[in-house]
Design a protein around this motif. Structure first.
Motif, PDB file in Angstrom:
ATOM      1  N   LEU A  97       0.863  -1.174   0.000  1.00  0.00           N
ATOM      2  CA  LEU A  97       0.000   0.000   0.000  1.00  0.00           C
ATOM      3  C   LEU A  97       0.900   1.225   0.000  1.00  0.00           C
ATOM      4  N   PHE A  98       0.804   2.009  -1.058  1.00  0.00           N
ATOM      5  CA  PHE A  98       1.507   3.285  -1.110  1.00  0.00           C
ATOM      6  C   PHE A  98       0.441   4.355  -0.947  1.00  0.00           C
ATOM      7  N   PHE A  99       0.507   5.055   0.168  1.00  0.00           N
ATOM      8  CA  PHE A  99      -0.492   6.060   0.527  1.00  0.00           C
ATOM      9  C   PHE A  99       0.086   7.456   0.352  1.00  0.00           C
ATOM     10  N   THR A 100      -0.702   8.326  -0.243  1.00  0.00           N
ATOM     11  CA  THR A 100      -0.335   9.740  -0.368  1.00  0.00           C
ATOM     12  C   THR A 100      -1.511  10.599   0.086  1.00  0.00           C
ATOM     13  N   HIS A 101      -1.245  11.491   1.020  1.00  0.00           N
ATOM     14  CA  HIS A 101      -2.205  12.551   1.336  1.00  0.00           C
ATOM     15  C   HIS A 101      -1.572  13.800   0.739  1.00  0.00           C
ATOM     16  N   GLY A 102      -2.003  14.146  -0.455  1.00  0.00           N
ATOM     17  CA  GLY A 102      -1.318  15.159  -1.246  1.00  0.00           C
ATOM     18  C   GLY A 102      -2.061  16.459  -1.405  1.00  0.00           C
ATOM     19  N   ASP A 103      -1.344  17.404  -1.983  1.00  0.00           N
ATOM     20  CA  ASP A 103      -1.876  18.712  -2.375  1.00  0.00           C
ATOM     21  C   ASP A 103      -2.140  19.648  -1.204  1.00  0.00           C
ATOM     22  N   TRP A 104      -1.379  19.478  -0.118  1.00  0.00           N
ATOM     23  CA  TRP A 104      -1.459  20.451   0.978  1.00  0.00           C
ATOM     24  C   TRP A 104      -0.958  21.793   0.450  1.00  0.00           C
ATOM     25  N   ARG A 105      -1.620  22.866   0.795  1.00  0.00           N
ATOM     26  CA  ARG A 105      -1.240  24.198   0.316  1.00  0.00           C
ATOM     27  C   ARG A 105       0.032  24.714   0.990  1.00  0.00           C
ATOM     28  N   GLU A 106       0.219  24.355   2.277  1.00  0.00           N
ATOM     29  CA  GLU A 106       1.359  24.852   3.044  1.00  0.00           C
ATOM     30  C   GLU A 106       1.928  23.737   3.916  1.00  0.00           C
ATOM     31  N   ALA A 107       3.191  23.876   4.269  1.00  0.00           N
ATOM     32  CA  ALA A 107       3.843  22.937   5.189  1.00  0.00           C
ATOM     33  C   ALA A 107       3.630  23.436   6.621  1.00  0.00           C
ATOM     34  N   VAL A 108       2.383  23.386   7.079  1.00  0.00           N
ATOM     35  CA  VAL A 108       2.024  23.852   8.421  1.00  0.00           C
ATOM     36  C   VAL A 108       2.335  22.764   9.454  1.00  0.00           C
ATOM     37  N   PRO A 109       2.421  23.110  10.749  1.00  0.00           N
ATOM     38  CA  PRO A 109       2.686  22.099  11.776  1.00  0.00           C
ATOM     39  C   PRO A 109       1.704  20.929  11.753  1.00  0.00           C
ATOM     40  N   PHE A 110       0.457  21.171  11.360  1.00  0.00           N
ATOM     41  CA  PHE A 110      -0.560  20.122  11.322  1.00  0.00           C
ATOM     42  C   PHE A 110      -0.169  18.997  10.357  1.00  0.00           C
ATOM     43  N   ILE A 111       0.610  19.303   9.321  1.00  0.00           N
ATOM     44  CA  ILE A 111       1.033  18.260   8.390  1.00  0.00           C
ATOM     45  C   ILE A 111       1.933  17.242   9.104  1.00  0.00           C
TER      46      ILE A 111
END
Length: 148
Positions: A97-111
């Motif tokens: 399983l290769f999982f991607t949670h993509g397209d975040w607008r910013e590298a915020v702490p929540f990431i």
């Protein structure tokens, strides 16, 4: 854009992994027990973590034998218009399983928080499909005060 990636090898048939990613009962077995909605293309899935203000909703964009894609439509602001992609391949007896949670607008702490949480839930999926226990919400591994 920023992305989260995880690669997990699961000693289970690809069909079982696919079922855990494409049915509400399957999703409820490893992410949150409060999973509702329609897991087919064009459907909407809602994942709730204790209360309506702690939920995330996704539109199902693609369901194929080897790929599932969702788009964030409600929940944490940072998740709106992000995509979750579950890519499956068979490598010998192992389903990868290769999982991607993509397209975040910013590298915020929540990431960073989400990176770790996705990892714990996906390892729970692996454990469950290999005969163990998942760490499904509300019994998930708490990693910080953000989990409450």
């Amino acid at each position: 854009m920023y992305d989260i990636h995880h690669r997990i090898g699961i000693n289970a048939p690809m069909e079982r992994v696919h079922h855990a990613l494409t049915t509400t009962e399957g999703l409820a077995s490893w992410w949150t027990t409060d999973t509702q909605g329609d897991p087919t293309v064009g459907g909407k899935l809602v994942f709730t973590f204790g209360s309506p203000d702690r939920s995330a909703s996704f539109e199902v964009l693609e369901v194929a034998d080897d790929r599932i894609v969702w788009r964030g439509i409600a929940g944490p602001d940072e998740w709106i218009d992000t995509t979750c992609t579950f890519q499956l391949t068979q490598e010998g007896d192992e389903t990868v399983l290769f999982f991607t949670h993509g397209d975040w607008r910013e590298a915020v702490p929540f990431i960073g928080h989400c990176t770790t949480k996705w990892g714990t839930f996906l390892l729970g999926l692996k454990a469950l499909l290999e005969g163990g226990r998942s760490c499904t919400y509300p019994d998930e591994l708490v990693i910080s005060s953000w989990d409450h």
